[in-house]
Design a protein around this motif. Structure first.
Motif, PDB file in Angstrom:
ATOM      1  N   LYS A  20      12.777  -9.507  50.267  1.00 55.75           N
ATOM      2  CA  LYS A  20      13.503  -8.809  49.206  1.00 55.75           C
ATOM      3  C   LYS A  20      14.276  -7.654  49.811  1.00 55.75           C
ATOM      4  CE  LYS A  20      10.342 -10.056  45.563  1.00 55.75           C
ATOM      5  NZ  LYS A  20       9.615  -9.609  44.379  1.00 55.75           N
ATOM      6  N   ARG A  21      15.195  -7.119  49.052  1.00 57.98           N
ATOM      7  CA  ARG A  21      15.968  -5.937  49.470  1.00 57.98           C
ATOM      8  C   ARG A  21      15.629  -4.791  48.537  1.00 57.98           C
ATOM      9  NH1 ARG A  21      18.079  -6.489  54.467  1.00 57.98           N
ATOM     10  NH2 ARG A  21      18.641  -8.653  54.718  1.00 57.98           N
ATOM     11  N   LEU A  22      15.340  -3.634  49.112  1.00 57.75           N
ATOM     12  CA  LEU A  22      15.115  -2.427  48.325  1.00 57.75           C
ATOM     13  C   LEU A  22      16.459  -1.877  47.878  1.00 57.75           C
ATOM     14  CD1 LEU A  22      12.325  -0.802  50.521  1.00 57.75           C
ATOM     15  CD2 LEU A  22      12.060  -2.199  48.465  1.00 57.75           C
ATOM     16  N   SER A  23      16.463  -0.903  46.991  1.00 60.54           N
ATOM     17  CA  SER A  23      17.708  -0.353  46.454  1.00 60.54           C
ATOM     18  C   SER A  23      18.609   0.234  47.535  1.00 60.54           C
ATOM     19  CB  SER A  23      17.400   0.708  45.393  1.00 60.54           C
ATOM     20  OG  SER A  23      16.612   1.741  45.954  1.00 60.54           O
ATOM     21  N   ASP A  24      18.020   0.684  48.644  1.00 60.92           N
ATOM     22  CA  ASP A  24      18.831   1.231  49.743  1.00 60.92           C
ATOM     23  C   ASP A  24      19.247   0.160  50.755  1.00 60.92           C
ATOM     24  OD1 ASP A  24      16.423   0.716  50.962  1.00 60.92           O
ATOM     25  OD2 ASP A  24      16.091   2.754  51.671  1.00 60.92           O
ATOM     26  N   GLY A  25      18.951  -1.118  50.465  1.00 60.54           N
ATOM     27  CA  GLY A  25      19.351  -2.217  51.333  1.00 60.54           C
ATOM     28  C   GLY A  25      18.326  -2.591  52.383  1.00 60.54           C
ATOM     29  N   LEU A  26      17.245  -1.820  52.494  1.00 61.45           N
ATOM     30  CA  LEU A  26      16.202  -2.086  53.477  1.00 61.45           C
ATOM     31  C   LEU A  26      15.484  -3.394  53.140  1.00 61.45           C
ATOM     32  CD1 LEU A  26      14.845  -0.714  55.967  1.00 61.45           C
ATOM     33  CD2 LEU A  26      13.179   0.229  54.367  1.00 61.45           C
ATOM     34  N   ALA A  27      15.260  -4.243  54.149  1.00 61.84           N
ATOM     35  CA  ALA A  27      14.562  -5.519  53.951  1.00 61.84           C
ATOM     36  C   ALA A  27      13.070  -5.266  53.757  1.00 61.84           C
ATOM     37  CB  ALA A  27      14.796  -6.430  55.137  1.00 61.84           C
ATOM     38  N   LEU A  28      12.451  -6.052  52.867  1.00 57.97           N
ATOM     39  CA  LEU A  28      11.023  -5.959  52.573  1.00 57.97           C
ATOM     40  C   LEU A  28      10.422  -7.360  52.619  1.00 57.97           C
ATOM     41  CD1 LEU A  28       8.478  -4.415  51.528  1.00 57.97           C
ATOM     42  CD2 LEU A  28       9.325  -4.881  49.220  1.00 57.97           C
ATOM     43  N   PHE A  29       9.504  -7.582  53.567  1.00 59.99           N
ATOM     44  CA  PHE A  29       8.757  -8.834  53.679  1.00 59.99           C
ATOM     45  C   PHE A  29       7.491  -8.666  52.862  1.00 59.99           C
ATOM     46  CE2 PHE A  29       5.324 -11.252  55.565  1.00 59.99           C
ATOM     47  CZ  PHE A  29       5.878 -12.457  55.974  1.00 59.99           C
ATOM     48  N   ILE A  30       7.222  -9.612  51.969  1.00 60.80           N
ATOM     49  CA  ILE A  30       6.001  -9.575  51.162  1.00 60.80           C
ATOM     50  C   ILE A  30       5.244 -10.876  51.391  1.00 60.80           C
ATOM     51  CG2 ILE A  30       5.020  -9.425  48.849  1.00 60.80           C
ATOM     52  CD1 ILE A  30       7.654  -8.036  48.009  1.00 60.80           C
ATOM     53  N   GLY A  31       4.003 -10.747  51.793  1.00 63.31           N
ATOM     54  CA  GLY A  31       3.160 -11.905  52.025  1.00 63.31           C
ATOM     55  C   GLY A  31       1.727 -11.571  51.672  1.00 63.31           C
ATOM     56  N   GLN A  32       0.845 -12.469  52.018  1.00 59.23           N
ATOM     57  CA  GLN A  32      -0.572 -12.253  51.759  1.00 59.23           C
ATOM     58  C   GLN A  32      -1.370 -12.858  52.909  1.00 59.23           C
ATOM     59  OE1 GLN A  32      -2.508 -12.576  47.722  1.00 59.23           O
ATOM     60  NE2 GLN A  32      -3.172 -14.490  48.631  1.00 59.23           N
ATOM     61  N   ILE A  33      -2.294 -12.069  53.455  1.00 60.35           N
ATOM     62  CA  ILE A  33      -3.173 -12.553  54.522  1.00 60.35           C
ATOM     63  C   ILE A  33      -4.519 -12.928  53.920  1.00 60.35           C
ATOM     64  CG2 ILE A  33      -4.496 -11.871  56.561  1.00 60.35           C
ATOM     65  CD1 ILE A  33      -2.175 -10.456  57.634  1.00 60.35           C
ATOM     66  N   GLY A  34      -4.951 -14.141  54.227  1.00 65.29           N
ATOM     67  CA  GLY A  34      -6.272 -14.598  53.824  1.00 65.29           C
ATOM     68  C   GLY A  34      -7.201 -14.565  55.024  1.00 65.29           C
ATOM     69  N   GLN A  35      -8.450 -14.233  54.768  1.00 67.69           N
ATOM     70  CA  GLN A  35      -9.472 -14.236  55.817  1.00 67.69           C
ATOM     71  C   GLN A  35     -10.673 -15.004  55.286  1.00 67.69           C
ATOM     72  OE1 GLN A  35      -9.814  -9.911  56.394  1.00 67.69           O
ATOM     73  NE2 GLN A  35      -9.191 -10.280  58.508  1.00 67.69           N
ATOM     74  N   LEU A  48     -18.967 -21.845  54.709  1.00 69.48           N
ATOM     75  CA  LEU A  48     -17.815 -21.137  54.152  1.00 69.48           C
ATOM     76  C   LEU A  48     -18.201 -20.540  52.803  1.00 69.48           C
ATOM     77  CD1 LEU A  48     -14.796 -20.415  54.355  1.00 69.48           C
ATOM     78  CD2 LEU A  48     -14.308 -22.593  53.212  1.00 69.48           C
ATOM     79  N   LEU A  49     -18.033 -19.217  52.689  1.00 62.92           N
ATOM     80  CA  LEU A  49     -18.383 -18.512  51.458  1.00 62.92           C
ATOM     81  C   LEU A  49     -17.172 -18.293  50.558  1.00 62.92           C
ATOM     82  CD1 LEU A  49     -20.728 -15.805  53.000  1.00 62.92           C
ATOM     83  CD2 LEU A  49     -21.390 -17.949  51.899  1.00 62.92           C
ATOM     84  N   GLY A  50     -15.993 -18.425  51.103  1.00 65.53           N
ATOM     85  CA  GLY A  50     -14.767 -18.152  50.354  1.00 65.53           C
ATOM     86  C   GLY A  50     -13.795 -17.408  51.249  1.00 65.53           C
ATOM     87  N   ALA A  51     -12.842 -16.745  50.625  1.00 63.90           N
ATOM     88  CA  ALA A  51     -11.842 -15.998  51.399  1.00 63.90           C
ATOM     89  C   ALA A  51     -11.536 -14.687  50.690  1.00 63.90           C
ATOM     90  CB  ALA A  51     -10.570 -16.823  51.562  1.00 63.90           C
ATOM     91  N   THR A  52     -11.113 -13.713  51.467  1.00 61.53           N
ATOM     92  CA  THR A  52     -10.607 -12.461  50.921  1.00 61.53           C
ATOM     93  C   THR A  52      -9.113 -12.414  51.208  1.00 61.53           C
ATOM     94  OG1 THR A  52     -11.096 -11.253  52.953  1.00 61.53           O
ATOM     95  CG2 THR A  52     -12.791 -11.237  51.244  1.00 61.53           C
ATOM     96  N   TYR A  53      -8.366 -11.724  50.344  1.00 68.75           N
ATOM     97  CA  TYR A  53      -6.917 -11.697  50.459  1.00 68.75           C
ATOM     98  C   TYR A  53      -6.406 -10.266  50.437  1.00 68.75           C
ATOM     99  CZ  TYR A  53      -7.588 -16.573  49.355  1.00 68.75           C
ATOM    100  OH  TYR A  53      -8.016 -17.865  49.375  1.00 68.75           O
ATOM    101  N   THR A  54      -5.417  -9.996  51.275  1.00 66.15           N
ATOM    102  CA  THR A  54      -4.808  -8.679  51.367  1.00 66.15           C
ATOM    103  C   THR A  54      -3.299  -8.831  51.315  1.00 66.15           C
ATOM    104  OG1 THR A  54      -6.624  -7.936  52.789  1.00 66.15           O
ATOM    105  CG2 THR A  54      -4.627  -6.592  52.798  1.00 66.15           C
ATOM    106  N   LYS A  55      -2.655  -8.035  50.458  1.00 66.27           N
ATOM    107  CA  LYS A  55      -1.198  -8.048  50.403  1.00 66.27           C
ATOM    108  C   LYS A  55      -0.655  -7.499  51.719  1.00 66.27           C
ATOM    109  CE  LYS A  55       2.745  -6.708  47.594  1.00 66.27           C
ATOM    110  NZ  LYS A  55       3.145  -6.099  46.317  1.00 66.27           N
TER     111      LYS A  55
END
Length: 151
Positions: A20-35, A48-55
């Motif tokens: 995405k682009r912020l209002s000032d034009g700066l690029a923003l990568f948005i994802g999610q890490i699973g562990q 396997l007990l499941g997973a935790t997720y972090t933005k």
């Protein structure tokens, strides 16, 4: 003088990344890490007990490069720090914990990778023929995947 240190967050990209682009034009990568979370059993096996997720977020040029190089399912190591972001959504105050990365790297301990790099440009022009592309192989238990890096 204290050494500069950052936190390393290993895992896998559990959602399709967005750019995405912020209002000032700066690029923003948005994802999610699973562990994946496991419990070691008395016989040595893992359950396997499941997973935790972090933005996961990256800003600027690093965001654009990460978006071009990574896809959902890639095993990665994010280097950066945890931040708490506060905002309002539908009249409710929300506090969100996220990982703000300065680097996103392939986790070469998880899969077999072959990294191909273009030769670095020389400071002065010469008549010498360009060097061939170098290859570095990282081996683990899973199938190979080629990465073309031209940085």
């Amino acid at each position: 003088m204290d050494p500069r240190t950052k936190t390393a967050l290993p895992g896998y990209l559990s959602r399709t990344p967005q750019l995405k682009r912020l209002s000032d034009g700066l690029a923003l990568f948005i994802g999610q890490i699973g562990q994946k979370q496991h419990r070691e059993e008395p016989d040595g096996s893992l359950t396997l007990l499941g997973a935790t997720y972090t933005k996961l977020v990256l800003l600027g040029e690093n965001a654009e490069e990460a978006f071009a190089d990574f896809v959902e399912g890639d095993d990665v190591v994010a280097i950066g720090s945890f931040k708490t972001r506060s905002y309002e959504h539908r009249g409710q105050k929300v506090e969100e914990r996220q990982f703000q990365a300065v680097k996103l790297l392939f986790d070469t301990t998880r899969e077999r990778y072959r990294v191909e790099r273009k030769p670095r440009p020389r400071m002065e022009a010469t008549r010498e023929a360009p060097r061939a592309v170098g290859t570095v192989e990282f081996r683990a238990a899973q199938p190979a995947r080629a990465l073309a890096l031209g940085r």
